[in-house]
Each structure stands twice: as structure tokens, then as C-alpha cells.
Enzyme design. Structure first.
Site, PDB file in Angstrom:
ATOM      1  N   ASP A  21       9.087 -15.713  -1.861  1.00 61.46           N
ATOM      2  CA  ASP A  21       8.213 -14.457  -1.918  1.00 61.46           C
ATOM      3  C   ASP A  21       6.790 -14.278  -1.759  1.00 61.46           C
ATOM      4  OD1 ASP A  21       8.301 -11.342  -3.065  1.00 61.46           O
ATOM      5  OD2 ASP A  21       6.961 -12.650  -4.296  1.00 61.46           O
ATOM      6  N   GLY A  22       6.310 -13.458  -1.142  1.00 63.93           N
ATOM      7  CA  GLY A  22       4.785 -13.928  -0.912  1.00 63.93           C
ATOM      8  C   GLY A  22       3.983 -13.735  -1.945  1.00 63.93           C
ATOM      9  N   ASP A  27       1.960  -8.253   5.812  1.00 64.93           N
ATOM     10  CA  ASP A  27       2.639  -7.453   6.615  1.00 64.93           C
ATOM     11  C   ASP A  27       4.280  -7.543   6.176  1.00 64.93           C
ATOM     12  OD1 ASP A  27       3.546  -6.061   8.659  1.00 64.93           O
ATOM     13  OD2 ASP A  27       3.696  -7.628  10.104  1.00 64.93           O
ATOM     14  N   ASN A  76      18.742  -8.763   4.609  1.00 66.81           N
ATOM     15  CA  ASN A  76      18.361  -7.585   5.625  1.00 66.81           C
ATOM     16  C   ASN A  76      19.538  -7.378   6.546  1.00 66.81           C
ATOM     17  OD1 ASN A  76      15.455  -6.847   5.332  1.00 66.81           O
ATOM     18  ND2 ASN A  76      15.327  -9.269   5.547  1.00 66.81           N
ATOM     19  N   GLU A  95       7.962 -16.218   4.625  1.00 67.81           N
ATOM     20  CA  GLU A  95       9.164 -15.310   4.703  1.00 67.81           C
ATOM     21  C   GLU A  95      10.137 -15.377   4.041  1.00 67.81           C
ATOM     22  OE1 GLU A  95      11.219 -12.407   5.784  1.00 67.81           O
ATOM     23  OE2 GLU A  95       9.581 -12.521   7.047  1.00 67.81           O
TER      24      GLU A  95
END
Length: 533
Positions: free
Chosen positions: A356-357, A374, A248, A331
């Protein structure tokens, strides 16, 4: 080495091929990071980058081969390499202004596919020319290295190997070394400098093109001085931190009332911390209905899992309003977790796993009272966390009366929009699905549970909430709650076009926001817009 013999040393030519291949891949990865804060890092943007660069390289190959046959002067090749190097060095200085200028122009004249057009034109303007020049390297070097047909296959194969090895290193180094360590701008300058040295070495050895060489050095120095800023939001004056991670672009902004994390320059709030210890006024407040619907207040122990933890806004709120709740977060970006502790006062008692979720759910077999999903940012929706297979996995990790709450951040009333796809997919897994639109935003909260009395449980349990502000908020959510009727749309691991669906919604939202200014532009032109401000 004598001047006239520098090109007779094939290792120098092989190094030229090696570093050209390395620089092409480094620029491609740098392009993704330059565009991501403005257009996201979705598969759509990656497709545009890869396609544009392949066009540039193909044209460069064709033109370079013809040019080498017509006039096999190596001066021209190394001059092209120097020009490409200076252009790449100027990208950190001018790139973001070009992107904003193109976006500002297109937003007034196009109605559909804004992100595709803006990203494509920005790529064409910024990256095609230097990569076209680098595309001429391979055919030109073949001309200089092939001495006879007897060893032409070996020579061309060796050139290809050096190019490929350079490309491999140019793929891994920016992602894992230079961008996380020094940022996108310095990464462009590093690989630009490598190309510049290649060209200068050639001309210095020949003792020619002295003016060109000195000019190139001065331009590179100027670009290094004025273009080495890692700031994408250069107009902001209240940033606590601006950084990049593997995943990011990160921006922490300080306002009078809050501290905000954004991963997009132009729009979006990913996490927020209120300075006055109040409700946020955002979707996080609506999501607090999930623990109440799950009957957290009546349980001695309760478990919450947040997939897409961010800096812990939802986790911190739940800790504040629901005592004794054990909270875990997942996260994928460790730098965001670090920011959570540095700026957002995330308690150390909250366990955050860097993962990773979906992969995390596969690795654990615990069951939770509430699972918050989310992980959706603008059109950057991980398809593996939007499919029926994923939501089935979430359901399997919920207790009997557990609740999943999903933040869907691009509400649209258009038929077949991304939220309708997500909602229908979830309704194929859970027997009870409710939605509530967040007032004053484009967010919609979705609550899914196997408890057929979920809405009734929420209404009954609201009266037991002690905090008056929260109770009032939850009453508003209960009044807004709608039972969702399942439709026929379905997202699967095999087919989940989430980015194309999201892009359509983004187009609609943009048109709604700037409709007034578009009309003004049509009626009065650019002068009307200037007078407006």
C-alpha cells in the site's frame, strides 16, 4: 442409512447449515467481483451488497420460520436449496447481461445517483432471490433438529456454530483461493455445486423427486458449460488478457497504436504503452512537468517514487526523457506488476514494491525529488491516500525543492467537488499548489511543492529539455498552469467521504456524455435510439 432416517442424523443437518453459511458469504464476495468491473469496488458498492444480502437473509429467516411451523416438510427446504443452487449457477451466465441491461435503462431515465441505483437494482434482481431461499435454512433446520426443550439451546447453538464456521471459510476461500485461482464465474459454480449436492443427496436417499433432481443436474451442467467464462467485457475482440486478482478485475487491450490496462469494463485507462514510442496524449505527459519543475536536469542523481505504479507508464516515460533518474514504484496488486513486465516492457531496473502506498511511506525514510500519486480510479479513491495526514507524509519524503504530482481523474466545475476537496487539502500542506486541466479528458494534474518559485523554475527549465516533442508539450502545460487558491474544504483520516464526492462527479460526467441520447429517448422513444445506431 435408511431413507426415513437421513434427517435423524444431525450431522447431515449440521453440514447443511455449514455449507449454507459458507455459500452465502461466497456469493456475497462473488457479488462484489461481479459488480466491480462495472460499478467499481468502492465502499458504496460494498454497502449496497451487504445491505441487500442482509435484507434477503432477514426476509428468508422470517418466511422460513413461519413456513417450517406451518408445514414442517423437509422436502420443501431441500427443494429450495436446489433452486438456490441453480440460480447461483446461472449468475455467471446471465449476471453481466442483467447488469448492462439495467444500466442501459437507468442511464436514460435517471439524473442523479446512477451508480447507487444501478448497483442496488442489479443486486436486488440477481442476488436477493437465492439468498432469500438460503435464509430459510436456519429456521427450518431448527425445526428438524430440536427434539425437546431440554437440549434446544445446545442444538440451536451448535447449528449457529456450524453456520458461523461455514461463513468464515466462505469469506476467506473465495478471496484467497478460488477467485484468484479460477475466477469469479467458477467460484459461483463451485459453491452452487456444493448446495446442489446437498439437495440431491437428500432426494436420492429418499428416492423421490427424480425428475426434479435430473432437471437440476442438467441445468447445472448447462450453466457450467455456457457460464464458466471469466470474460466481463464479452463484446471485446482485441483483449490480450483478462484476469482477476485479489484487488482488481484486469483487462489488457491491444489497439493499433497502444497496449492498454483497464480495471473497469465500461470506462477508464489505468496504464498505456504507445507502440510508436511517442507521448501518450494523456495525463502522463502533463505529469512530466514535475521532474522539470524539480530541476532534475541539473542534478547528478535524482529519485522518483510512483505511488500507484500500475504497469509503469509514468516510470517508463521518465526513464526515457530524464537520464540517470532512479525510479521506485509501489503497486498493491502484484498481478498488475506481472502484466507490466509481460505486456508493457517495464524495465527490470525499476524497483516495484508490492505494498500500500501510504504504508510504504511509513516504512521508509528516503527523500525524493518527485513523488507521483496515481492511486485514484474512478470513484475508487483510497481515503487513506487523500487525507491531510497522507499529504503531510508525502511532503516529509520530498527534498527541499521536490515536487508532488497528483493525478485527479474526475474534473468538475461544480462547487465542492472531489477535486476541490483534494486540492484544498493539499494546499493546507504545501505552500505552492498549481493545477492544469488535461486537454480532451476529465483529468486534472496537480503540482505541489515547497519551492515558492516552482512555476518559474518550470518555465526556465523547459528551455533545457532536448526532446522537441516533450518541450512543446511542457510549454503547453506551463501555459495551462494555474496557481491554486486554497479554500475551506479538508479531508482527514477521520472524515474523508471521497466515494460520495466522486459519485456526484460521475453522475455529472454521465449526464454530459449521454445528454443527447436522453433527449432523443424522451422525444422519439426506444425506436429513435435504435434508428440512431
Amino acid at each position: 442409512m435408511k431413507t426415513r432416517n437421513i434427517l435423524k442424523n444431525k450431522y447431515y443437518l449440521y453440514m447443511t447449515e455449514f455449507f449454507a453459511g459458507m455459500s452465502v458469504m461466497a456469493v456475497e464476495l462473488g457479488a462484489s467481483r461481479l459488480l466491480a468491473p462495472y460499478f467499481s469496488s468502492s465502499q458504496i458498492v460494498w454497502t449496497i451488497i451487504i445491505g441487500t444480502i442482509m435484507i434477503a437473509m432477514a426476509l428468508g429467516n422470517i418466511w422460513g420460520g413461519r413456513s417450517a411451523d406451518k408445514n414442517p416438510n423437509p422436502d420443501k427446504l431441500y427443494l429450495r436449496i436446489i433452486i438456490a443452487a441453480i440460480w447461483i449457477a446461472a449468475i455467471p451466465l446471465a449476471g453481466r447481461y442483467i447488469i448492462l441491461g439495467i444500466s442501459a435503462l437507468l442511464i436514460l431515465v435517471v439524473n442523479n445517483n446512477f451508480l447507487i441505483l444501478a448497483a442496488f437494482i442489479a443486486c436486488m434482481v440477481i442476488f436477493v432471490f437465492p439468498l432469500f431461499l438460503l435464509g430459510t435454512v436456519t429456521p427450518s433446520l431448527v425445526k428438524y433438529t430440536v427434539d425437546s426443550l431440554d437440549d434446544s439451546g445446545k442444538t440451536v447453538g451448535t447449528l449457529g456454530a456450524f453456520n458461523t464456521i461455514g461463513s468464515i471459510i466462505g469469506t476467506f476461500m473465495p478471496t484467497f483461493v478460488t477467485i484468484p485461482a479460477v475466477g469469479t464465474s467458477i467460484t459461483f459454480l463451485i459453491f452452487s455445486g456444493i448446495l446442489l449436492v446437498l439437495g440431491l443427496l437428500y432426494f436420492f436417499s429418499k428416492k423421490t423427486k427424480k425428475v426434479v433432481s435430473v432437471t437440476a443436474i442438467l441445468l447445472f451442467v448447462c450453466c457450467s458449460i455456457f457460464g464458466n467464462s471469466d470474460s466481463f467485457a464479452f463484446w471485446e475482440t482485441n483483449l490480450l488478457e483478462e484476469d482477476e486478482s485479489i484487488y482488481n478485475y484486469l483487462q489488457v487491450k491491444d489497439t493499433d497504436s497502444s497496449v492498454i490496462l483497464s480495471t473497469n469494463v465500461l470506462f477508464g485507462v489505468q496504464s498505456i504503452m504507445m507502440k510508436e514510442d511517442t507521448l501518450t496524449g494523456m495525463y502522463y505527459d502533463y505529469a512530466l512537468a514535475a521532474p522539470v519543475m524539480a530541476g532534475i536536469g541539473e542534478k547528478d542523481d535524482s529519485e522518483l517514487l510512483v505511488l500507484g505504479m500500475g504497469t509503469g507508464t509514468y516510470a517508463s516515460q521518465c526513464m526515457k526523457y530524464f537520464e540517470g533518474m532512479r525510479i521506485e514504484g509501489v503497486e498493491i496488486d502484484e498481478k498488475i506488476t506481472n502484466l507490466a513486465h509481460k505486456y508493457f516492457e517495464l524495465p527490470e531496473t525499476v524497483d516495484v514494491t508490492t505494498y500500500d502506498g501510504r504504508a510504504y511511506l511509513q516504512a521508509v525514510d528516503k527523500k525524493y525529488d518527485v513523488i507521483m500519486v496515481d492511486a485514484y480510479q474512478d470513484i475508487t479513491i483510497p481515503f487513506q491516500m487523500s487525507s491531510v495526514e497522507f499529504f503531510t507524509m508525502v511532503k516529509d519524503h520530498l527534498k527541499e525543492d521536490g515536487v508532488m504530482v497528483v493525478n485527479m481523474n474526475m474534473h468538475s466545475d461544480e462547487k465542492g467537488n472531489i477535486n476541490e476537496y483534494l486540492s484544498d487539502t493539499i494546499a493546507n500542506v504545501f505552500p505552492q499548489v498549481y493545477t492544469a486541466d488535461v486537454y480532451g479528458s476529465t483529468n486534472r494534474e496537480l503540482f505541489a511543492t515547497s519551492n515558492v518559485n516552482g512555476q518559474t523554475a518550470l518555465i526556465d527549465n523547459i528551455q533545457k529539455v532536448q526532446d522537441e516533442e516533450l518541450r512543446s508539450m511542457l510549454e503547453h502545460v506551463a501555459d495551462s498552469l494555474q496557481i491554486y487558491e486554497k479554500g475551506g474544504y479538508l479531508l482527514t483520516d477521520d472524515k474523508a467521504p471521497v466515494e460520495l464526492l466522486g459519485m456526484k462527479v460521475i453522475d455529472g460526467l454521465i449526464q454530459d456524455e449521454i445528454g443527447y441520447y436522453k433527449d432523443l429517448f424522451k422525444e422519439e422513444g426506444i425506436s429513435g435510439l435504435i434508428n440512431q445506431f
